[in-house]
Design a protein around this motif. Structure first.
Motif: not given
Length: 217
Positions: A21-22, A35-36, A162-163
């Motif tokens: 996620n980084y 991308t997801k 992704f937040s």
């Protein structure tokens, strides 16, 4: 919202972790930037708290540290919207996603699950529960980690791909989120190996920090 979330380790039924996620962390391991969200599960039996030791799993020759911000769920829900997501968050936790990297590399080559690499006993050291009001900017908070007093990871949650609201919404589309569940939001760059006798220190801004020693199983 429940008042017993300080005991999230006993209350929660699952740990949902987010991989890569980084952006810089994905690239440092030679992986594509997702991308997801990439999701995997860690069992709640992998939790340990300060005073206990991280144990290198039997047969592991490359145990890596990964410092992460954890989200503690306080209000159950499925298919939660991004707009409502933060209403389901009770607070936070500082965590390590300890990874048997050699196990993971072998599993990836064979197209097998990461369960052994990510879910072994002691693979999820955590801090005490952090109340939501104590972390007012979870989307912009420093994450740092030292091994034997040498800084190894020094990142910021603002660099997450992704937040937090997006992750809560996305994950709840597939897994009902329940009281006490924890979402691990990924690790910044700088992951690396630890050995028997090493001391890991990590922190979330100036809000919380912890120390764990590494030993053989």
């Amino acid at each position: 919202m429940a008042t017993n979330l300080k005991n999230f380790m006993q209350v929660g039924r699952k740990i949902v972790a987010v991989g890569r996620n980084y952006r810089a962390h994905a690239l440092e391991l030679g992986n594509q930037v997702p991308t997801k969200p990439i999701l995997f599960l860690k069992p709640t039996s992998s939790y340990i708290t300060e005073g206990e030791k991280i144990k290198i799993p039997v047969g592991c020759s490359s145990l890596h540290h990964e410092v992460e911000l954890g989200i503690v769920i306080g209000k159950p829900g499925s298919r939660i919207s991004e707009q409502e997501a933060m209403n389901h968050v009770a607070g936070y936790v500082l965590a390590l996603d300890m990874t048997a990297r050699d196990f993971q590399d072998e599993a990836k080559k064979k197209g097998q699950p990461w369960s052994l690499a990510k879910g072994f006993d002691t693979s999820c050291p955590v801090s005490s529960f952090i109340e939501k009001k104590s972390l007012t900017a979870p989307e912009n908070t420093r994450l740092w980690l030292k091994v034997n007093d040498a800084i190894k990871q020094d990142g910021n949650t603002k660099d997450m791909i992704f937040s937090i609201p997006f992750l809560v919404s996305y994950i709840s589309t597939y897994f009902k989120l329940e009281e006490g569940d924890v979402i691990l939001t990924g690790t910044p760059e700088g992951v690396g190996p630890v050995c028997e006798g090493d001391v890991i220190q990590a922190g979330l801004g100036d809000i919380v920090s912890f120390t764990f020693q590494v030993e053989k199983s």
